[in-house]
Design a protein around this motif. Sequence first.
Motif, PDB file in Angstrom:
ATOM      1  N   ALA A  21       0.826  -1.207   0.000  1.00 11.56           N
ATOM      2  CA  ALA A  21       0.000   0.000   0.000  1.00 11.56           C
ATOM      3  C   ALA A  21       0.861   1.257   0.000  1.00 11.56           C
ATOM      4  O   ALA A  21       0.557   2.236  -0.695  1.00 11.56           O
ATOM      5  CB  ALA A  21      -0.923  -0.007   1.217  1.00 11.56           C
ATOM      6  N   MET A  24       2.197   1.773  -3.461  1.00  9.28           N
ATOM      7  CA  MET A  24       1.154   2.268  -4.357  1.00  9.28           C
ATOM      8  C   MET A  24       0.875   3.742  -4.106  1.00  9.28           C
ATOM      9  O   MET A  24       0.703   4.534  -5.041  1.00  9.28           O
ATOM     10  CB  MET A  24      -0.123   1.446  -4.171  1.00  9.28           C
ATOM     11  N   TRP A  30      -3.968   9.174  -4.376  1.00  8.01           N
ATOM     12  CA  TRP A  30      -4.621   8.351  -3.367  1.00  8.01           C
ATOM     13  C   TRP A  30      -5.987   7.845  -3.822  1.00  8.01           C
ATOM     14  O   TRP A  30      -6.385   6.729  -3.483  1.00  8.01           O
ATOM     15  CB  TRP A  30      -4.749   9.129  -2.058  1.00  8.01           C
ATOM     16  N   VAL A  33      -5.757   4.505  -5.407  1.00 13.02           N
ATOM     17  CA  VAL A  33      -5.376   3.360  -4.573  1.00 13.02           C
ATOM     18  C   VAL A  33      -6.665   2.768  -4.011  1.00 13.02           C
ATOM     19  O   VAL A  33      -7.335   3.382  -3.191  1.00 13.02           O
ATOM     20  CB  VAL A  33      -4.445   3.786  -3.424  1.00 13.02           C
TER      21      VAL A  33
END
Length: 205
Positions: A21, A24, A30, A33
């Motif tokens: 995470a 990413m 964001w 993601v």
Amino acid sequence: MQFNTTSPEISATRAALLTRAEAMAQSLPWHEVTMSKLAQSAGVSRQTVYNEFGNKQGLARAIALVVAQRLLVDFNEAAAAEHDLHGALAAGLVSAFEHADATPLVHAVLTGQSGNGLLTVVTTDASEILETAGGAITHMVLDRWPVHDRAAVEIVAELAIRLFVSHLLQPGPSRRVTAARIATIALAALEHGQELVAAAENRVG
């Protein structure tokens, strides 16, 4: 106390998901993601991701906490080399600033590259970060300088953390100067520890 994703307190699955995470979040805005993308990247089911973090906001909090824990490791190591409280706080803050400045995810969050999801966690939904960092700083201070009142140290630790975050968002002079100023403010506040505690109690009451 260990502050890293390989701590025994964190399952291997959670640690692996957090590593994925964070990577990413460094490379994608964001909003791109997603829990599904994270599950696919980590080779687990989407339900596993939800079981670990609850929702995307929970994931954001977990990522921010992991980064904060790394900064605390640097803070504690630098502070341990100093012999007075001002020096310990200043050295710890300098080290934390330097680690933050060298962390790609922190840069992405502060420059807006990752969108505002993670920034919101740091600025408006930071209770877990404040509790973890405040507890670590309070422990360091009372372990080495037990003369201070715990309640006052807890208040001053939170003040120092908030000033640290503020200067991450809007840098002032050099990191070293900023760290020394925060340490000076913290010590000045501790000199009025009982007044701080009384004011906090009155505010709550």
